[in-house]
Design a protein around this motif. Structure first.
Motif, short mmCIF file in Angstrom:
data_model
loop_
_atom_site.label_atom_id
_atom_site.label_comp_id
_atom_site.label_asym_id
_atom_site.label_seq_id
_atom_site.Cartn_x
_atom_site.Cartn_y
_atom_site.Cartn_z
N GLN A 30 55.64 19.66 31.44
CA GLN A 30 55.43 19.47 30.00
C GLN A 30 56.62 18.72 29.38
O GLN A 30 56.43 17.81 28.56
N VAL A 31 57.82 19.09 29.78
CA VAL A 31 59.02 18.44 29.25
C VAL A 31 59.02 16.97 29.62
O VAL A 31 59.31 16.10 28.78
N TYR A 32 58.69 16.66 30.87
CA TYR A 32 58.71 15.26 31.32
C TYR A 32 57.73 14.41 30.52
O TYR A 32 58.06 13.32 30.05
N ILE A 33 56.51 14.90 30.36
CA ILE A 33 55.51 14.15 29.62
C ILE A 33 55.93 13.98 28.16
O ILE A 33 55.81 12.90 27.58
N ALA A 34 56.47 15.04 27.57
CA ALA A 34 56.96 14.94 26.19
C ALA A 34 58.06 13.90 26.09
O ALA A 34 58.07 13.08 25.15
N ASN A 35 58.99 13.88 27.04
CA ASN A 35 60.07 12.90 27.02
C ASN A 35 59.54 11.47 27.16
O ASN A 35 60.02 10.55 26.50
N LEU A 36 58.57 11.29 28.04
CA LEU A 36 57.97 9.97 28.22
C LEU A 36 57.36 9.48 26.91
O LEU A 36 57.54 8.33 26.50
N VAL A 37 56.63 10.36 26.24
CA VAL A 37 55.99 9.99 24.97
C VAL A 37 57.05 9.71 23.90
O VAL A 37 56.93 8.75 23.13
N ILE A 38 58.09 10.54 23.82
CA ILE A 38 59.15 10.33 22.83
C ILE A 38 59.80 8.97 23.03
O ILE A 38 60.01 8.22 22.06
N GLU A 39 60.12 8.63 24.26
CA GLU A 39 60.76 7.34 24.54
C GLU A 39 59.85 6.17 24.16
O GLU A 39 60.29 5.21 23.50
N GLN A 40 58.61 6.24 24.59
CA GLN A 40 57.69 5.13 24.33
C GLN A 40 57.35 5.04 22.84
O GLN A 40 57.25 3.94 22.29
N ALA A 41 57.13 6.17 22.20
CA ALA A 41 56.81 6.16 20.77
C ALA A 41 57.97 5.63 19.94
O ALA A 41 57.77 4.90 18.96
N THR A 42 59.20 5.97 20.33
CA THR A 42 60.37 5.46 19.63
C THR A 42 60.41 3.94 19.68
O THR A 42 60.72 3.27 18.68
N ALA A 43 60.08 3.38 20.84
CA ALA A 43 60.07 1.92 20.99
C ALA A 43 58.96 1.26 20.17
O ALA A 43 59.07 0.09 19.79
N MET A 44 57.90 2.01 19.89
CA MET A 44 56.75 1.45 19.15
C MET A 44 56.83 1.66 17.65
O MET A 44 56.03 1.09 16.89
N GLU A 45 57.77 2.49 17.17
CA GLU A 45 57.75 2.92 15.77
C GLU A 45 57.84 1.77 14.78
O GLU A 45 57.21 1.81 13.72
N THR A 46 58.61 0.75 15.10
CA THR A 46 58.78 -0.35 14.15
C THR A 46 57.53 -1.19 14.00
O THR A 46 57.32 -1.82 12.96
N SER A 47 56.68 -1.20 15.03
CA SER A 47 55.49 -2.04 14.99
C SER A 47 54.19 -1.27 14.75
O SER A 47 53.17 -1.87 14.42
N ASN A 48 54.24 0.04 14.93
CA ASN A 48 53.02 0.84 14.77
C ASN A 48 53.35 2.13 14.03
O ASN A 48 54.01 3.02 14.59
N PRO A 49 52.90 2.28 12.80
CA PRO A 49 53.25 3.49 12.02
C PRO A 49 52.69 4.77 12.62
O PRO A 49 53.21 5.86 12.34
#
Length: 447
Positions: free
Chosen positions: A105-124
């Motif tokens: 669960q931690v690994y998947i959460a971390n993967l999503v956090i990293e990828q979502a952080t990279a997308m935040e400026t282009s996708n609200p």
């Protein structure tokens, strides 16, 4: 979703040992999966079999809600027998164990956090996805802390071993154990960040909403014995949902009286199955059963007879699966206990009576009168014991209440030997699986 999960499964051999050379030598090709959209990220978090339905059952196995007969105990494998009697070693199978499940669960959460952080400026929409992942990571860390770390005590929290805080997907980052203070700070920080971007309503209770984040904060601060903050966040949660089921409306003869996703459920979670806890094996501790008054509907909604003993049927899952998510009954009891401890006695009594009014036969119900703070706290603790069996919460209650001097002693007798767990024993921090210690080099819990 299937393509993403199959690839991730290869990556998740043993999340806590990811920094060791043995694993790095066989890590898979990351080209097997490309997460490129917020829909991909949401799909990862919506994998409820991992994120919602594989929480560790260890806390319930080690608690005092049930017992096993001699025959059932002897039929279990060695690791299960050792865990049941709070053994000092060999309490988990290698690789396939509760520790590995929760760090998935931690690994998947971390993967999503990293990828979502990279997308935040282009996708609200990425910010809301990230908030969900922060909630799931905090929930996982809290479950690990409740099982594999000692009870929280503010004066010694900086010097007490906490848990490994894996905060990213980089396999090369060495795994270490944070202090207990750092552990709970990370949990509460994640949840506070999540509250800012989670919606009030979600499309399903599998996904965390704002009330769920407030509720998990309340549970976390209760475990820290920070009753001001526990009260604050329980109150924030209950302002969004304070509905209770009137148990008078349920059929006490049903095999499973409670519907899944009922109106008390704030966030849906279940802990993974265990041979110990199967309905056909786990018999109710007579001391627990004796706490219910004759007119308490929980006595017949939660339990049914099995020979001369009783078994549990009061799952909030609508089946024989163990619900350990957040629900309004737990949050009311958190708010009540915290209120009693911070001199809000009227508030505490109101919450306690609101709960009890929906749990007793209407024709026999009488509100409890005002009483001293000490007596009110005793009543709330008893109510928490009656209301929340098999929710995975009793183990942590014992740990924190013993820190405050409640002197709860656990014992189990098998094969003519009585095993005793004394208050504040080092064994309240369960042994970390041996293969994890070998792979990662982190310190084992002392004995």
């Amino acid at each position: 979703m299937e393509r993403i999960y199959k690839a991730l499964s290869i990556l998740l051999f043993s999340i806590i040992g990811l920094s060791c050379k043995e694993y790095l030598d066989v890590k898979p090709d990351k080209k097997l999966v490309v997460v490129s959209t917020v829909e991909d990220l949401q799909a990862l978090l919506d994998n409820f079999g991992v994120m919602n339905y594989s929480d560790p059952s260890v806390a319930e196995i080690c608690a005092d809600n049930y017992f096993l007969t001699e025959a059932v105990f002897q039929a279990r494998k060695e690791t299960e027998r050792n865990l049941y009697v709070w053994g000092v070693d060999n309490v988990f199978d290698e690789r396939n164990n509760a520790w590995t499940d929760v760090y998935k669960q931690v690994y998947i959460a971390n993967l999503v956090i990293e990828q979502a952080t990279a997308m935040e400026t282009s996708n609200p929409n990425a910010t809301a996805i990230k908030a969900q992942a922060l909630f799931f990571r905090a929930k996982a860390f809290l479950n690990v802390a409740s099982v594999w770390a000692p009870a929280y005590s503010e004066p010694t929290a900086n010097e007490t071993l906490g848990i490994p805080l894996r905060l990213g997907t980089d396999f090369n980052v060495k795994t270490t154990r944070a202090s207990l203070k750092e552990t709970y700070r990370q949990i509460t920080d994640d949840l506070l960040k999540a509250t800012r971007s989670l919606p009030v309503k979600q499309v399903h209770l599998m996904r965390p909403n704002k009330a769920a984040a407030f509720g998990m904060l309340a549970r976390s601060f209760l475990m820290m014995q920070n009753y001001d903050q526990a009260y604050l966040y329980a109150d924030s949660c209950l302002k969004l949902n304070n509905e209770l089921i009137d148990y008078n409306t349920l059929n006490v003869n049903d095999n499973f009286p409670f519907a899944a996703f009922n109106k008390e459920v704030i966030h849906e979670n279940r802990y993974g199955g265990s041979g110990h806890l199967a309905q056909t094996r786990a018999l109710i501790n007579p001391e627990l059963y004796a706490l219910y008054e004759p007119n308490d509907l929980r006595k017949t909604l939660f339990f049914k007879s099995s020979g001369t003993n009783f078994i549990f049927k009061g799952y909030y899952s609508g089946s024989g699966n163990f619900f350990n998510g957040l629900a309004t009954d737990e949050l009311l009891l958190i708010r009540a206990e915290s209120a009693a401890r911070i001199a809000k006695l009227t508030n505490a009594l109101d919450d306690l009576n609101y709960l009890r009014k929906n749990r007793f036969k209407k024709e026999n119900y009488i509100d409890l009168p005002m009483m001293s703070a000490a007596n009110l706290l005793i009543k709330i603790k008893e109510e928490r014991r009656r209301e929340l069996p098999f929710r995975g919460l009793r183990w942590m209650d014992i740990k924190r209440w013993n820190k405050e001097g409640d002197n709860i002693v656990l014992s189990r007798t098998v094969n003519n030997t009585t095993h005793v767990l004394v208050p504040n024993s080092l064994q309240y921090a369960i042994q970390i699986p041996a293969d994890i210690i070998e792979l990662s080099g982190i310190a084992q819990n002392p004995r």
